[in-house]
Design a protein around this motif. Sequence first.
Motif, PDB file in Angstrom:
ATOM      1  N   SER A   3     -18.655  -8.022 -13.091  1.00 46.85           N
ATOM      2  CA  SER A   3     -19.036  -7.330 -14.315  1.00 46.85           C
ATOM      3  C   SER A   3     -19.474  -8.321 -15.386  1.00 46.85           C
ATOM      4  O   SER A   3     -19.143  -9.513 -15.344  1.00 46.85           O
ATOM      5  CB  SER A   3     -17.876  -6.486 -14.841  1.00 46.85           C
ATOM      6  OG  SER A   3     -16.925  -7.278 -15.521  1.00 46.85           O
ATOM      7  N   TRP A   5     -18.342  -8.584 -18.247  1.00 49.72           N
ATOM      8  CA  TRP A   5     -17.157  -9.084 -18.960  1.00 49.72           C
ATOM      9  C   TRP A   5     -16.443 -10.199 -18.183  1.00 49.72           C
ATOM     10  O   TRP A   5     -15.774 -11.034 -18.801  1.00 49.72           O
ATOM     11  CB  TRP A   5     -16.170  -7.949 -19.212  1.00 49.72           C
ATOM     12  CG  TRP A   5     -16.772  -6.634 -19.563  1.00 49.72           C
ATOM     13  CD1 TRP A   5     -16.571  -5.443 -18.927  1.00 49.72           C
ATOM     14  CD2 TRP A   5     -17.672  -6.345 -20.643  1.00 49.72           C
ATOM     15  NE1 TRP A   5     -17.283  -4.438 -19.527  1.00 49.72           N
ATOM     16  CE2 TRP A   5     -17.976  -4.969 -20.579  1.00 49.72           C
ATOM     17  CE3 TRP A   5     -18.265  -7.121 -21.638  1.00 49.72           C
ATOM     18  CZ2 TRP A   5     -18.828  -4.348 -21.482  1.00 49.72           C
ATOM     19  CZ3 TRP A   5     -19.121  -6.503 -22.542  1.00 49.72           C
ATOM     20  CH2 TRP A   5     -19.386  -5.135 -22.459  1.00 49.72           C
ATOM     21  N   ARG A   9     -15.633 -16.438 -16.547  1.00 49.09           N
ATOM     22  CA  ARG A   9     -14.206 -16.556 -16.842  1.00 49.09           C
ATOM     23  C   ARG A   9     -13.615 -17.701 -16.022  1.00 49.09           C
ATOM     24  O   ARG A   9     -13.847 -17.797 -14.814  1.00 49.09           O
ATOM     25  CB  ARG A   9     -13.478 -15.261 -16.485  1.00 49.09           C
ATOM     26  CG  ARG A   9     -13.882 -14.051 -17.315  1.00 49.09           C
ATOM     27  CD  ARG A   9     -13.102 -13.931 -18.567  1.00 49.09           C
ATOM     28  NE  ARG A   9     -11.669 -13.775 -18.339  1.00 49.09           N
ATOM     29  CZ  ARG A   9     -10.796 -13.685 -19.322  1.00 49.09           C
ATOM     30  NH1 ARG A   9     -11.200 -13.750 -20.589  1.00 49.09           N
ATOM     31  NH2 ARG A   9      -9.511 -13.534 -19.066  1.00 49.09           N
ATOM     32  N   GLY A  62     -11.369  -4.586 -16.495  1.00 52.41           N
ATOM     33  CA  GLY A  62     -12.419  -5.586 -16.468  1.00 52.41           C
ATOM     34  C   GLY A  62     -13.762  -5.068 -16.009  1.00 52.41           C
ATOM     35  O   GLY A  62     -14.760  -5.800 -16.058  1.00 52.41           O
ATOM     36  N   ASN A  63     -13.804  -3.814 -15.580  1.00 48.64           N
ATOM     37  CA  ASN A  63     -15.064  -3.217 -15.102  1.00 48.64           C
ATOM     38  C   ASN A  63     -15.465  -1.985 -15.903  1.00 48.64           C
ATOM     39  O   ASN A  63     -16.379  -1.255 -15.514  1.00 48.64           O
ATOM     40  CB  ASN A  63     -14.929  -2.865 -13.623  1.00 48.64           C
ATOM     41  CG  ASN A  63     -14.797  -4.097 -12.756  1.00 48.64           C
ATOM     42  OD1 ASN A  63     -15.758  -4.843 -12.558  1.00 48.64           O
ATOM     43  ND2 ASN A  63     -13.600  -4.357 -12.247  1.00 48.64           N
ATOM     44  N   GLY A  66     -16.326  -0.197 -21.765  1.00 49.78           N
ATOM     45  CA  GLY A  66     -15.793  -0.659 -23.044  1.00 49.78           C
ATOM     46  C   GLY A  66     -16.071   0.260 -24.217  1.00 49.78           C
ATOM     47  O   GLY A  66     -16.138  -0.199 -25.360  1.00 49.78           O
ATOM     48  N   ASP A 170     -15.975  -5.780 -25.744  1.00 50.41           N
ATOM     49  CA  ASP A 170     -15.738  -6.496 -24.496  1.00 50.41           C
ATOM     50  C   ASP A 170     -14.228  -6.455 -24.280  1.00 50.41           C
ATOM     51  O   ASP A 170     -13.467  -6.954 -25.126  1.00 50.41           O
ATOM     52  CB  ASP A 170     -16.241  -7.934 -24.646  1.00 50.41           C
ATOM     53  CG  ASP A 170     -15.939  -8.816 -23.438  1.00 50.41           C
ATOM     54  OD1 ASP A 170     -15.080  -8.450 -22.603  1.00 50.41           O
ATOM     55  OD2 ASP A 170     -16.545  -9.914 -23.342  1.00 50.41           O
ATOM     56  N   PRO A 171     -13.734  -5.876 -23.177  1.00 49.47           N
ATOM     57  CA  PRO A 171     -12.290  -5.706 -23.033  1.00 49.47           C
ATOM     58  C   PRO A 171     -11.516  -6.992 -22.760  1.00 49.47           C
ATOM     59  O   PRO A 171     -10.303  -7.048 -22.980  1.00 49.47           O
ATOM     60  CB  PRO A 171     -12.174  -4.757 -21.841  1.00 49.47           C
ATOM     61  CG  PRO A 171     -13.400  -5.026 -21.027  1.00 49.47           C
ATOM     62  CD  PRO A 171     -14.475  -5.308 -22.029  1.00 49.47           C
ATOM     63  N   MET A 172     -12.185  -8.056 -22.285  1.00 47.39           N
ATOM     64  CA  MET A 172     -11.441  -9.238 -21.867  1.00 47.39           C
ATOM     65  C   MET A 172     -10.831 -10.021 -23.025  1.00 47.39           C
ATOM     66  O   MET A 172      -9.676 -10.471 -22.924  1.00 47.39           O
ATOM     67  CB  MET A 172     -12.320 -10.122 -20.990  1.00 47.39           C
ATOM     68  CG  MET A 172     -12.718  -9.449 -19.664  1.00 47.39           C
ATOM     69  SD  MET A 172     -11.317  -8.718 -18.765  1.00 47.39           S
ATOM     70  CE  MET A 172     -10.330 -10.161 -18.411  1.00 47.39           C
ATOM     71  N   ALA A 277     -24.665  -4.367 -25.363  1.00 53.92           N
ATOM     72  CA  ALA A 277     -23.625  -5.385 -25.432  1.00 53.92           C
ATOM     73  C   ALA A 277     -24.281  -6.718 -25.760  1.00 53.92           C
ATOM     74  O   ALA A 277     -25.203  -7.147 -25.061  1.00 53.92           O
ATOM     75  CB  ALA A 277     -22.874  -5.488 -24.105  1.00 53.92           C
ATOM     76  N   ARG A 279     -23.818 -10.735 -26.147  1.00 55.58           N
ATOM     77  CA  ARG A 279     -22.953 -11.800 -25.665  1.00 55.58           C
ATOM     78  C   ARG A 279     -22.924 -12.976 -26.638  1.00 55.58           C
ATOM     79  O   ARG A 279     -23.688 -13.023 -27.614  1.00 55.58           O
ATOM     80  CB  ARG A 279     -23.414 -12.266 -24.275  1.00 55.58           C
ATOM     81  CG  ARG A 279     -23.586 -11.136 -23.275  1.00 55.58           C
ATOM     82  CD  ARG A 279     -22.301 -10.299 -23.159  1.00 55.58           C
ATOM     83  NE  ARG A 279     -21.250 -11.020 -22.463  1.00 55.58           N
ATOM     84  CZ  ARG A 279     -19.963 -10.744 -22.594  1.00 55.58           C
ATOM     85  NH1 ARG A 279     -19.564  -9.795 -23.432  1.00 55.58           N
ATOM     86  NH2 ARG A 279     -19.059 -11.427 -21.923  1.00 55.58           N
TER      87      ARG A 279
END
Length: 500
Positions: A3, A5, A9, A62-63, A66, A170-172, A277, A279
């Motif tokens: 995803s 997000w 990482r 994470g998917n 949001g 963004d949920p992360m 979204a 970034r």
Amino acid sequence: MTSLWLQDRSPEPTTDLARGARYDHVVIGAGITGLVTAVLLARSGATVAVLEARHRGAVTTGNTTGKVSLLQGTRLSSIASHHGMRAVNDYVAANREGMEWLLRYCADSGVDVDRESAITYAAGADGAKTVRSQFRVAREAGLDVALIDHTELPFAVQAAVELADQAQLDPMPLLDALADEVRRRGGTVIEGVRVTGTSLLRPALTSRGDLTVSTDRGQVSGGSVVVATGSPILDRGAHFARLTAQRSYAGAFEIDDPMPRSMYLGADSPSVSLRYATRSDGTTYLLVGGFGHEVARGGSERSHVDDLLTWTRRTFPSARLHARWSAQDYSSFDQLPYVGPVLPGTDRVLVATGYAKWGMTNAVAAGLAMSAHLLGGDIDWARTFRNSRPSQALSLPSAASANASVGLHMARGWAKVVASTDPGTPREGEARTGHRGGKPIAACTVEGATHTVSPVCPHLFGIVEWNDAEKSWDCPLHGSRFAADGAVLEGPATSPLTAM
């Protein structure tokens, strides 16, 4: 299949499980539900451990797309049709409290949030009727909605309902902030440890003794256990038989066309979700989601991905795919989430599930309700979401039909295995099931490696199907999913497919 997000990482150092450790509360799952619950319990001064099988945000959170909204597509009208306005009012109250808590937390923690309108739209006549129903129910529930007949979308709509000042994120970074707070308050967040069971004997649940939590790294104990795993991994309570598991698809696209600013969700079929979204590098993407189906029951998963890509490129001709992924969500037969004790009288084992794709607010509401319950409090709206609510009787016909379908898929799966021969070595990206020496067997080839496993799901012994979009084994019974090599990905299963 990563995803937007979860891109870029970096893995965090793992924390070892202290075998035999004792905590006031053990939370299983490090998505929004689990981490919000853990934060609230840790704030009370309790000792808390969060146990996550993979990494935080690995599954639904994470998917997600949001979106943080009280409009929620056509959710309110669906609940009203099953339960009436009293349940709708409780549902809105719960989600409003969840949304307000979430936005305050993001502001206090420096988590970026975009405030935009949420719009449910319909291009067709049938969808337009549903949109108008959603407008009436939302208005009666006290939401300041407006019925509109035009949008910024590049196609005509017959009807749309708008609710201003909703949110997207963004949920992360949110999960990171929650995990950091748990640790600051003396709690423990352990990733890469899979819970395989917990003591559920009634004497342990009703006495003052601790509950034992078994994992693939040893045992710990807790005064309570909160199961926040999407589909509860504990079969007691039979939530697997009270939920449907759905997969949906998403893509992030760069476009030269005008970027829609509001958050959209279609009431037509297939339903399409849109939001933007931005970034950290300043690039703004169009997120397109939808085209869902029940897990392992929608034919070729790749065909659903292709449908999403075709719709996007037809609607936004300049669209260039940056990332694509999928998500799994669970819905109850009576349209309301399940939140609270797993069974009547079992006040120290709690579950939360059935958010029907609206977990950003429902998950926080569940955390508020479960932490209040464990700390001796009570929230009026939480009674509507109890696992033992009487209103479930109204959904018995739907439950009976769904579970009859489970039996049908069980029979079809085994019949297919019996009728097929040895799967041999499939071509790259492909898979086959069959039998060898009287034993069922499944084989697939992914990235040059051929994996041979048992196709029998360890949860309730259904036969898994090959997911040709994600190169995974998916169970059509209750939505357990496994990697190509048989490792557990998600769902109620807690053990892998047997290697052959």
